[in-house]
Design an enzyme around this catalytic site. Structure first.
Site: not given
Ligand code: PHE
Ligand code: ZN
Length: 881
Positions: A127, A304-305, A308
């Protein structure tokens, strides 16, 4: 790269891709310097795209080895390949298979995007657009594919081989010292959720059965020798999985869930499907090496993760403009989880502190942008407090506005309707419009309009009519690209506080929604409450029901009554903060004399004394929040123009010193009462007692430095946990002298082998508000623990310094030059970390003219540096615009 030369990507230009990729078969032969990647992509024309288009795949610093279409090597004239992309010029207008071989050097990957090595572990970060650093691809979130991944590596080097989904095969590669593993993820996903890990790792594991009966193997992988520190993360994972089943009705959907901690990571953590990869700072915990704050953040980030998996993975984003669709919602979900696991009011106060410190300041400066931006040059610069924290506030407001029931039905509808898709904010909001029967088009403005609204409130009591009228008005200051602002829908939770507590609320006004809620969705309105036999004190924005600034026409004496009598804990805390903020902003502007400030300190100390006497031991975690005054940076933000950091700092010190001195006896006896002899436990109750005890130590450090230095020293020696040792160090950093230097040395000796603990040690020193700090920070850059290559080290030492109000903003500009030079140096190896650091300049325009000029010069110097990354060029350009 100069920012002017970078194309602007706009939301309105979105169109579906011309091709889809249904299946991805990846084969990795891992090697430290020459990793071979073979990608077999099952493509077909997208019915929603342009028929007959060339096939254009993204790349980033790639080396193509070979290319086949349906198994046949492509003629050189049939395609063009550069490190930045691959175009197949006239592909057949039907389904086809493209086989792409690339070769990567993970050891040379210092950007920590794509495939890289962290302490000899192979890992990935994709990401937002890192997958294109692994192979050529349609690297956009609306292209979703089913992945099968084969990993091969030397057994000795990488006994652990992980990827997304379920493991379907493992074995030795005959006649070699290598082995392999094959992983299959049945859930279609965008490339940004791909991950692999290979290396020597220890792990802890647990079996879990979901509410709907699926058996799941949970595991947390850490550096060898550190598995005794992985238990808290695993425990948090189990708790948040149960919570998501209970509260959102969401079950996990694979047979394994793996978490891996790595020591080099640009962000906090990443929600790759079934294989979350974490900054080890947010996994590793034991009482000796993690603070209470670390335990709480690990719990929150694991949640949080994990959350997701539904809000982000099962339902992903159509494009990166919709980032808040997954991030704001998932932050909201993790905040709710922590509130349920701990104290809701204390969690809310902590979150609001963060929101104001990070998001309000972003909103007030040149980097302000809407929760859903309309355009960007570099998406990595939009993982911001606005997208995350304000994004969560918008969800919270939605829940308040439509009510808990309709909110729940709307979430259920969203999960049902959008599952398996790449969705938009419009689709999300449509679910709640439907579940509530309300028109949410006005509410949707929260996603489009940047800036923090100010609510101006005043009230009058009419004794003859037994009524109380509240006049409310809102306005939002201009932000870049948005000179004119429209009113937003502000849910204002309120109570009217009388002599014996909350008074009943009766009103016929349209804006009164009942249940203690006013909806201010116009520039201004009035609400009259009737049947009141006494003049009430209004308690507005209870629980911080909207992310706004409140200007309240209330005397300090009334605020102090709210502090003792409000039924809303958040507003009790807020009332005292407001009194302190008013005094400090006046003093910080030079509009309140030292004597005037001293009078306020006496008043505040009196109120605190009574509060501590009656309530401290009943709810220590809350009391700790009350005792913590607004930070000097909060005052700078409130003042907002011609800021003189030194004057603010002096006022801040004077106020806390006087309060500390006045309350010295009370604070000392409180510390004794809170001195727990039982074994350390990270639970919220025990942590709350430590928080209050250590907050008291901090106040004593400015108010009674000699006593405090002694206490800090004793506490450091007697402590059985990091929290108390760190608090001793922090208190001591406020007291210049040889005792401080000695403690700094003792701390470093004790934790010489613990980089994550030394990070806190670096940060504590970087925050010292004395002119010697710049020199100290430069020296610390030569300390063995420090490395510009590790993001955690940089954030602690350099990021800590850049957050030091008086020293980053030194009147001679040396703080700006120092940070600017580091930004430029870092940009060559890790642009994301460099651009985040450059973001420290975001409040430069609020400074008094001398510093403003010096900060501008440093920023200009950065912006004129040749060959800047897109990341840094973009921040520099916007900061200077
Ligand atoms: N998507 C991740 C989070 O908020 C954050 C993230 C973004 C990590 C870009 C790495 C690179 O949980
Ligand atoms: Zn996130």
């Amino acid at each position: 790269m100069r920012a002017e030369d970078t194309p602007l990507i706009r939301l309105e230009d979105y169109r579906p891709s011309d091709w889809l990729i249904d299946t991805v078969d990846l084969d990795f032969v891992l090697d430290a310097h020459e990793t071979k990647v073979r990608a077999q992509l099952g493509l077909r024309p997208n019915p929603a795209g342009q028929p007959g288009s060339a096939l254009v795949l993204d790349g980033d610093e790639l080396t193509l080895v070979s290319l086949k279409l349906d198994g046949t090597t492509l003629d050189a004239a049939a395609y063009s390949a550069t490190p930045q992309g691959l175009t197949v010029l006239a592909p057949p207008k039907r389904g086809l298979t493209l086989t792409i071989e690339t070769v990567l050097n993970p050891s040379a990957n210092t950007k920590l995007m794509g495939l890289y090595r962290s302490s000899n572990v192979y890992c990935t970060q994709c990401e937002a657009d890192g997958f294109r650093r692994i192979t050529y691809f349609l690297d956009r979130p609306d292209v979703m594919s089913v992945y099968t991944v084969r990993l091969e590596a030397k057994k000795a080097e990488a006994p652990v081989l992980l990827s997304n989904g379920n493991r379907v095969a493992t074995g030795d590669v005959a006649g070699t010292d290598r082995h392999f593993a094959v992983w299959h993820d049945p859930h279609p996903k965008p490339a940004y959720l791909f991950a692999l890990v290979g290396g020597t790792l220890d792990h802890v594991r647990e079996d879990y059965v979901t509410a709907d009966g699926r058996k799941v193997e949970l595991a947390v992988y850490v550096e060898p020798g550190k598995s005794s520190r992985a238990g808290w993360a695993l425990d948090s994972l189990v708790r948040c999985m149960r919570w998501d089943e209970r509260v959102f009705g969401r079950n996990y959907d694979l047979d394994v869930f793996n978490v891996v901690a790595v020591s080099d990571f640009n962000m906090g953590a990443m929600e790759n499907k079934g294989l979350n990869i974490f900054n080890d700072k947010y996994v590793l915990a034991d009482p000796q090496t993690a603070s209470d704050g670390d335990y709480a953040s690990i719990e929150a980030i694991i949640a949080h993760e994990y959350f997701h998996n539904w809000t982000g993975n099962r339902i992903t984003c159509r494009d990166w403009f919709q980032l808040c669709l997954k991030e704001g919602l998932t932050v909201f979900r993790d905040q709710e989880f922590s509130s349920d696991e701990r104290s809701r009011p204390v969690k809310r106060i902590a979150d609001v502190r963060t929101l104001r410190a990070t998001q309000f300041s972003e909103d007030a400066g040149p980097l302000a942008h809407p929760v859903r931006p309309r355009a960007y040059k570099e998406i990595n610069n939009f993982y911001t407090p606005t997208v995350y924290e304000k994004g969560a506030e918008v969800i919270r407001m939605l829940k308040v506005l439509i009510g808990d029931e309709a909110f729940k039905r709307g979430m259920d509808l969203y999960f049902e309707r959008c599952d398996g898709t790449a969705a938009t904010i419009e689709e999300f909001l449509a679910c709640f419009a439907e579940s509530s029967g309300q028109d949410l088009s006005h509410f949707a403005r929260w996603y489009e309009q940047a800036g923090t609204p100010t609510i101006v409130a005043s009230g009058r009591y009419d004794a003859a009519a037994r009524s109380y009228t509240l006049d409310l008005a809102q306005s939002t200051p201009p932000t870049p690209g948005q000179p004119q602002k429209a009113p937003v829908a502000l849910p204002i939770a309120l109570g009217l506080v009388g002599k014996a507590g909350d008074l009943p609320l009766h009103s016929n006004s349209n804006a009164y929604a009942g249940d203690g809620l006013i909806v201010l969705d116009q520039p201004s309105l009035s609400v009259t409450f009737t049947g009141l036999d006494e003049a009430p004190i209004p308690s507005l924005l209870r629980g911080f029901s909207a992310p706004a600034r409140l200007e309240l026409d209330l005397a300090d004496a009334d605020l102090l009554r709210l502090f003792s009598a409000d039924s809303d804990s958040f507003n009790r805390w807020q009332a005292l903060q407001t009194v302190a903020t008013r005094a400090l902003t006046s003093a910080g502007r030079g509009a309140l004399s030292a004597a005037g400030l001293a009078d306020k300190a006496t008043e505040l100390a009196g109120a605190l004394d009574a509060f501590l006497r009656d309530h401290a031991l009943a709810d220590p975690a809350f009391a700790a929040q009350v005792l913590r005054l607004p930070a000097a940076a909060d005052i700078a933000r409130e003042i907002g123009r011609d800021v003189d950091p030194d004057r603010i700092h002096a006022a801040h010190r004077a106020l806390s010193a006087q309060i500390g001195k006045t309350l010295a006896d009370r604070l000392s006896s409180l510390r004794d009462a809170l001195d727990d002899k039982s074994l350390y436990s990270p639970d919220a109750t025990a942590a709350g007692r430590r928080a209050l005890r250590n907050e008291a130590l901090g106040l004593l450090a400015t108010g009674a430095p000699e006593t405090s230095a002694r206490l800090a020293d004793t506490q450091f020696s007697a402590a059985d946990n990091l929290t108390d040792r760190l608090a001793a160090l922090a208190a001591m950093t406020l007291i210049p002298g040889e005792a401080r230097e000695a403690l700094i040395r003792r701390f470093a000796e004790r934790y010489a082998a613990e980089p994550l603990v030394l990070d806190k040690w670096l940060m504590a020193q970087a925050l010292i508000a004395e002119p010697g700090t710049l020199g100290r920070v430069k020296d610390l850059m030569r300390h063995p623990t420090f490395s510009l290559g590790n993001p955690n080290r940089v954030r602690s030492l350099i990021g800590g310094f850049a957050a030091n109000l008086t020293q980053f903003n030194r009147p001679d500009g040396a703080g700006y030059d120092f940070v600017a030079d580091i930004v430029i140096a870092l940009d060559r190896t890790n642009p994301q970390i460099a651009s985040r650091l450059l973001g420290s300049f975001k409040t430069w325009r609020t400074l008094e003219p001398g510093r403003r000029g010096l900060a501008q010069a440093a920023l200009t110097m950065v912006s004129r540096t040749p060959n800047l990354s897109r990341d840094v060029a973009d921040i520099a350009e916007r900061a200077l615009a």
